[in-house]
Design a protein around this motif. Structure first.
Motif: not given
Length: 147
Positions: A88-102
């Motif tokens: 669904d192009s109206r939806t943004s998936l959010i995930r951690l970056t490598p820095k966020g994972m650290t």
């Protein structure tokens, strides 16, 4: 149902006691430079691996506009990334970056260390009693569907 005023006072005192012990009102939780709420959002994203903001709003009971500001800050700091969903192009998936994972791992480690320090000096039996009490409280309140 009527709850005794002394019971209410005791529960509120415990809540103040426990939030103080965990340092939840410190400006920056666990020396991360982030507020408790910002760190909690980061932890949820890390636990879910990827999610949408609405999931976080529902799970954490945070106002949508406040959540939007938190996600924007975490994104600006390079901790999370938003990508368009392929479904669904109206939806943004959010995930951690490598820095966020650290940072996610750092918060988890510091949280574990905080609890080890908190229970230092208690017997294994005392720790088991506290743990059982916490699980009992969680189970009872969760069964009401209000958490």
């Amino acid at each position: 149902m009527n709850i005794n005023k002394n019971t209410i006072a005791d529960i509120r005192q415990f809540n103040r006691f426990y939030t103080n012990i965990l340092g939840l009102f410190d400006k920056h939780i666990l020396d991360t430079g982030y507020s408790f709420t910002e760190a909690r959002v980061l932890l949820e994203i890390g636990l879910l691996e990827q999610c949408i903001a609405n999931n976080l709003v529902d799970k954490l009971k945070i106002d949508r506009s406040y959540m939007s500001r938190i996600i924007a800050k975490l994104s600006k700091d390079g901790l999370v990334i938003k990508e368009n969903s392929t479904l669904d192009s109206r939806t943004s998936l959010i995930r951690l970056t490598p820095k966020g994972m650290t940072l996610f791992n750092q918060i988890n480690e510091k949280s574990d260390e905080q609890l080890v320090r908190l229970f230092q000096g208690l017997s294994q039996n005392e720790i088991k009693e506290i743990h059982a009490s916490m699980m009992f409280i969680q189970k009872k309140l969760d069964s009401l569907g209000r958490i």
